[in-house]
Design an enzyme around this catalytic site. Structure first.
Site, PDB file in Angstrom:
ATOM      1  CG  HIS A 120     -14.988  39.468 -12.164  1.00  0.00           C
ATOM      2  ND1 HIS A 120     -16.127  39.241 -12.911  1.00  0.00           N
ATOM      3  CD2 HIS A 120     -13.977  39.614 -13.062  1.00  0.00           C
ATOM      4  CE1 HIS A 120     -15.825  39.234 -14.191  1.00  0.00           C
ATOM      5  NE2 HIS A 120     -14.526  39.460 -14.314  1.00  0.00           N
ATOM      6  CG  HIS A 130     -16.585  46.819 -19.244  1.00  0.00           C
ATOM      7  ND1 HIS A 130     -17.260  47.554 -20.208  1.00  0.00           N
ATOM      8  CD2 HIS A 130     -15.307  46.700 -19.690  1.00  0.00           C
ATOM      9  CE1 HIS A 130     -16.426  47.856 -21.185  1.00  0.00           C
ATOM     10  NE2 HIS A 130     -15.238  47.362 -20.894  1.00  0.00           N
ATOM     11  CE1 TYR A 133     -16.775  56.479 -21.117  1.00  0.00           C
ATOM     12  CE2 TYR A 133     -15.936  55.626 -19.039  1.00  0.00           C
ATOM     13  CZ  TYR A 133     -16.999  55.990 -19.854  1.00  0.00           C
ATOM     14  OH  TYR A 133     -18.292  55.838 -19.403  1.00  0.00           O
ATOM     15  NE  ARG A 134     -12.899  52.230 -27.647  1.00  0.00           N
ATOM     16  CZ  ARG A 134     -14.044  51.947 -27.042  1.00  0.00           C
ATOM     17  NH1 ARG A 134     -14.107  51.917 -25.723  1.00  0.00           N
ATOM     18  NH2 ARG A 134     -15.137  51.686 -27.743  1.00  0.00           N
ATOM     19  CG  HIS A 164     -29.459  52.333 -17.279  1.00  0.00           C
ATOM     20  ND1 HIS A 164     -29.122  52.320 -18.610  1.00  0.00           N
ATOM     21  CD2 HIS A 164     -29.458  51.040 -16.868  1.00  0.00           C
ATOM     22  CE1 HIS A 164     -28.934  51.065 -19.003  1.00  0.00           C
ATOM     23  NE2 HIS A 164     -29.128  50.270 -17.962  1.00  0.00           N
TER      24      HIS A 164
END
Length: 360
Positions: A120, A130, A133-134, A164
């Site tokens: 922020h 934000h 990754y998991r 993008h």
């Protein structure tokens, strides 16, 4: 022969589709090292970008198994508050938020590791951002997930396009069809249903990616992401390719965001811009507390509350019945930049942004 038997026993998730590729024996260690490495790289890059702020680390342990390290920066030159987390947790039964999507994982011990980040900035001209990754394993199933999205308050078209474009290149480095699904999936996921608007300009989002070849595994079978995925058909990717996807996109974050910060930080702002930023931060809070599956998963698995809610901004305000003035820069945000757009292909966006000085 033994490996073939293991593949038959573990690789087919209880009759749900084709057999999954067996992960490498060191899958958990490699996934852990990857997300920890991303946390280290991103924190070092953000400290250099801020120039004054430093991350303070807290390590924590989870009684049911696992733990993590939370790093938070407060009152920096650029970042009012931000956190970059790493976690590695395990348990005996996945929570309902996951089993609803992967019922074949029910009854199996599970393992999950990941890194997540929310920043922020203080200047309203710099977007909130934000990343997550998991990697999960649960009995016969495994999958990768992740993504990144940008939430501007006073937006610029070129910032959205740069964000993008950078993530599209990262996806394309693994397979040219991934971004075609992951971009609209991001618009779909980061959507405040009760407000009828997206959280920001999106980015990429993907989940439950394994070797089955189905790209879209979201919750809207009639949405744009599902339609593109169905049109493309199966795109089987192995464990190594999906591992590379998370690594490529994680490493794309700093190049996607740092140039935006460097360009916008010198811009002067006043109380009007600050108050609008705080008001729009309220939307961020609403999404994270009402809709975000990561928040829900963390709370349902008895994760560390401070780390889970690290994504919330330090200051925020709500205003009853607020409506932006017609033709204002604030109205441009609510009318254009909180709606799904073809940021890279729609030239008409320039005509809508030009009167507001919101192209570059």
């Amino acid at each position: 022969m033994v490996r073939s038997l293991v593949r038959r026993l573990l690789g087919r998730p209880q009759g749900h589709g084709p057999a999954l590729e067996l992960p490498p024996e060191d899958s958990r260690a490699r996934a852990r090292a990857m997300v920890m490495g991303l946390q280290d790289e991103i924190c070092a890059g953000l400290e250099s970008l801020d120039g004054e702020g430093r991350f303070v680390e807290e390590s924590w342990e989870r009684p049911e198994g696992g733990g993590g390290r939370s790093r938070v920066m407060r009152e920096g030159r650029v970042f009012e508050q931000g956190g970059v987390n790493f976690s590695e947790v395990q348990g005996q039964e996945l929570p309902p938020s996951i089993l609803k999507q992967r019922p074949e994982a029910k009854g199996h011990p599970w393992f999950a590791t990941g890194t997540s980040m929310v920043l922020h900035p203080r200047n309203p001209y710099i977007p909130t951002v934000h990343l997550n990754y998991r990697y999960f394993e649960a009995g016969p199933v495994w999958w990768f997930g992740g993504g990144a999205d940008l939430t501007p308050y006073y937006p610029f078209l070129e910032d959205a396009r740069h964000f993008h474009r950078t993530h599209q290149a990262a996806c394309d480095s693994v397979h040219p069809d991934l971004h075609k699904v992951f971009k609209p999936w991001c618009d779909e996921y980061f959507f405040l249903k009760h407000r009828g608007e997206t959280r920001g300009v999106g980015g990429i989002f993907y989940d439950y990616q394994d070797s089955s070849g189905v790209l879209y595994k979201g919750q809207d079978p009639s949405g744009p992401a599902a339609g593109v995925s169905a049109q493309l058909g199966a795109r089987p990717l192995g464990w190594e390719q999906l591992f590379a996807l998370g690594q490529a996109n994680g490493r794309a974050f700093l190049p996607s965001y740092a140039p935006i910060v460097e360009k916008r930080h010198p811009m002067a702002y006043g109380d009007r811009e600050r108050q609008f930023q705080l008001y729009r931060r309220g939307r961020y809070v609403e999404f994270n507390l009402v809709w975000d599956r990561g928040t829900i998963f963390g709370l349902q698995t008895n994760g560390r509350t401070e780390s889970i809610l690290m994504s919330l901004p330090p200051l925020v305000r709500w205003e009853y019945g607020y409506t932006a003035d017609a033709g204002s820069r604030e109205a441009l945000l609510t009318e254009l930049f909180t709606k799904p757009q073809d940021w890279l292909g729609d030239a008409s966006l320039e005509d809508r942004c030009r009167p507001h000085g919101a192209i570059n």
